[in-house]
Design a protein around this motif. Structure first.
Motif, short mmCIF file in Angstrom:
data_model
loop_
_atom_site.label_atom_id
_atom_site.label_comp_id
_atom_site.label_asym_id
_atom_site.label_seq_id
_atom_site.Cartn_x
_atom_site.Cartn_y
_atom_site.Cartn_z
N GLY A 225 0.83 -1.12 -0.19
CA GLY A 225 0.08 -0.06 0.05
C GLY A 225 0.73 1.29 0.08
N GLU A 226 2.08 1.38 0.76
CA GLU A 226 2.61 2.49 0.72
C GLU A 226 3.23 2.71 -0.41
N LYS A 227 3.76 1.72 -1.20
CA LYS A 227 4.39 2.07 -2.52
C LYS A 227 3.48 2.46 -3.67
N HIS A 228 2.16 1.86 -3.25
CA HIS A 228 1.17 2.18 -4.33
C HIS A 228 0.65 3.75 -4.10
N ALA A 229 0.80 4.28 -2.92
CA ALA A 229 0.57 5.89 -2.88
C ALA A 229 1.69 6.42 -3.17
N ASP A 230 2.95 6.32 -2.96
CA ASP A 230 4.15 7.12 -3.24
C ASP A 230 4.58 6.84 -4.86
N GLU A 231 4.33 5.89 -5.49
CA GLU A 231 4.51 5.54 -7.10
C GLU A 231 3.49 6.30 -7.90
N PHE A 232 2.22 6.54 -7.09
CA PHE A 232 1.28 6.93 -8.20
C PHE A 232 0.43 7.95 -7.94
N PHE A 233 0.52 8.60 -6.84
CA PHE A 233 -0.18 9.80 -6.63
C PHE A 233 0.57 11.05 -6.37
N THR A 234 0.08 12.27 -6.95
CA THR A 234 0.57 13.43 -6.52
C THR A 234 0.53 13.89 -5.24
N LYS A 235 1.43 14.75 -4.88
CA LYS A 235 1.37 15.09 -3.24
C LYS A 235 0.07 15.77 -3.10
N ASP A 236 -0.61 16.26 -4.06
CA ASP A 236 -1.64 17.12 -4.04
C ASP A 236 -3.06 16.37 -4.30
N ALA A 237 -2.85 15.17 -4.94
CA ALA A 237 -4.07 14.32 -5.27
C ALA A 237 -5.57 14.20 -4.37
N ILE A 238 -6.40 13.88 -4.96
CA ILE A 238 -7.46 13.66 -4.26
C ILE A 238 -8.07 12.28 -4.75
N THR B 263 -12.79 6.64 -12.59
CA THR B 263 -12.29 7.83 -13.64
C THR B 263 -11.03 8.24 -13.00
N ASN B 264 -10.02 8.31 -13.94
CA ASN B 264 -8.74 8.77 -13.61
C ASN B 264 -8.14 10.05 -14.43
N ILE B 265 -7.84 10.88 -13.25
CA ILE B 265 -7.00 11.98 -14.19
C ILE B 265 -5.60 11.84 -13.98
N TRP B 266 -4.98 11.63 -14.79
CA TRP B 266 -3.35 11.48 -14.77
C TRP B 266 -2.83 12.74 -15.17
N LYS B 267 -1.64 12.96 -14.34
CA LYS B 267 -1.00 14.49 -14.63
C LYS B 267 0.36 13.78 -14.55
N ARG B 268 1.38 14.34 -15.72
CA ARG B 268 2.59 14.32 -15.72
C ARG B 268 3.54 15.00 -14.78
N ASP B 269 4.39 14.31 -14.18
CA ASP B 269 5.19 14.93 -13.14
C ASP B 269 6.31 15.74 -13.97
N GLU B 270 7.40 16.37 -12.99
CA GLU B 270 8.73 16.96 -13.72
C GLU B 270 9.35 16.30 -14.70
N ASN B 271 9.17 14.91 -14.32
CA ASN B 271 9.98 13.77 -15.07
C ASN B 271 9.20 13.11 -16.24
N GLY B 272 8.09 13.67 -16.37
CA GLY B 272 7.01 13.34 -17.47
C GLY B 272 6.11 12.00 -17.27
N ILE B 273 6.49 11.47 -15.93
CA ILE B 273 5.85 10.15 -15.72
C ILE B 273 4.30 10.73 -15.32
N LEU B 274 3.41 9.76 -15.69
CA LEU B 274 1.83 9.94 -15.36
C LEU B 274 1.65 9.66 -14.14
N MET B 275 1.09 10.36 -13.11
CA MET B 275 0.83 10.13 -11.75
C MET B 275 -0.79 10.38 -11.77
N LEU B 276 -1.43 9.83 -10.69
CA LEU B 276 -2.67 10.18 -10.35
C LEU B 276 -3.07 11.43 -9.62
N TYR B 277 -3.65 12.35 -10.47
CA TYR B 277 -4.01 13.64 -9.72
C TYR B 277 -5.33 13.71 -9.10
#
Length: 306
Positions: free
Chosen positions: A199-212, A285-299
């Protein structure tokens, strides 16, 4: 001197543009409040016509809780008509939490409260949250592309078992292959982490810091400080085994650094050395957003069960 004046002009333009964006976002929210008031009235009058009027004609997506996704206006209309014909809505209220504009699309997140009674006179209190995707047409006309909703705490899905829906094939993505593959790889990684109960990796690897994150039987989780503890607790092994899991993408809308994705999952779960077993299916329904490295993260992400 000329450079100084140029900087002043550019700064003024930037400030004006910023003000314009804020103003437009506020105008957008005001229009959505007006529409939500119409929806509230529709529920109280058991009239689905206003809701259906706003839905996209070509590729609508409706993801009701406790049912499979709906892809045509006729199926969506049938769903609402069955709901309204079996419940008397005594009170209904929607409150917008946020509106995010991405290009010519708007992501609306909020809460709802429904007080209703079935034909037997039994009361159903249905409180939850929702995520709607709107397309902003010319003259700021708003078209509802999709909606998904879910309860804040567990309610009996049999309350809605009377609603019968057509079994439709899940639409395939119609986007460039490289983007489809990119999203699929991200979903495969999620499946790995869920299977391994990380679970911890799931959160860290996929969600932006300001995700909902909006999931079933829970209020919305805002920010990593709330999302991570949820996944750590939710994905503890606790004797549970994920024997099979599949996460697939359906329709996608690419928007520069964002991707709107409609996803579907199938999970085969067992416990007590396979003495107990359950199949869980659902959608998101997923809203993906690219981070500074271009990786898709869940926003922004919302999930509910079929």
């Amino acid at each position: 001197m000329k450079k100084r004046y140029l900087l002043i002009i550019l700064f003024s333009v930037f400030v004006n543009l910023q003000g314009q964006i804020i103003k437009n976002t506020e105008q957008l929210k005001e229009k959505l409040i007006v529409i939500n008031n119409q929806f509230e009235d529709s529920f109280l009058r058991n009239d689905s016509s206003i809701i259906i009027k706003y839905y996209d004609d070509k590729q609508p997506v409706c993801m009701p809780e406790y049912h499979k996704a709906l892809y045509t206006k006729q199926d969506i209309k049938s769903y609402y008509q069955q709901w309204f014909s079996n419940f008397k809505i005594n009170a209904y209220k929607k409150v917008i939490y946020e509106v995010k504009q991405i290009d010519n699309y708007a992501i609306e997140i909020g809460t709802f409260n429904i007080n209703s009674a079935n034909k037997k006179g039994e009361t159903l209190i249905y409180d939850g949250k929702y995520l709607n995707v709107w397309k902003i047409e010319k003259n700021v006309k708003l078209t509802l592309i999709s909606e998904i909703w879910g309860a804040d705490k567990a309610i009996d899905g049999s309350n809605f078992s009377f609603i019968k829906t057509n079994s439709n094939e899940i639409p395939k993505p119609q986007i460039e292959k490289f983007l489809e593959n990119e999203v699929n790889k991200r979903n495969q990684r999620i499946a790995e982490l869920v299977t391994n109960r990380e679970g911890e990796k799931h959160a860290d690897e996929f969600f932006t810091k300001d995700a909902i994150y909006l999931t079933y039987d829970s209020p919305m989780f805002i920010g990593m400080e709330n999302i991570k503890p949820y996944f750590v607790e939710h994905e503890k092994p606790n004797g549970v085994s994920i024997d099979s899991i599949s996460i697939k993408a359906s329709r996608m809308i690419p928007l520069h650094n964002f991707v709107i994705e409609y996803g579907y999952y199938y999970v085969d779960v067992s416990w007590d050395n396979k003495k107990g077993r359950a199949i869980v299916t659902g959608k998101s329904t997923n809203i993906w957003k690219r981070d500074e490295n271009g990786i898709l993260m869940l926003y922004r992400q919302m999930v509910n069960h079929n």
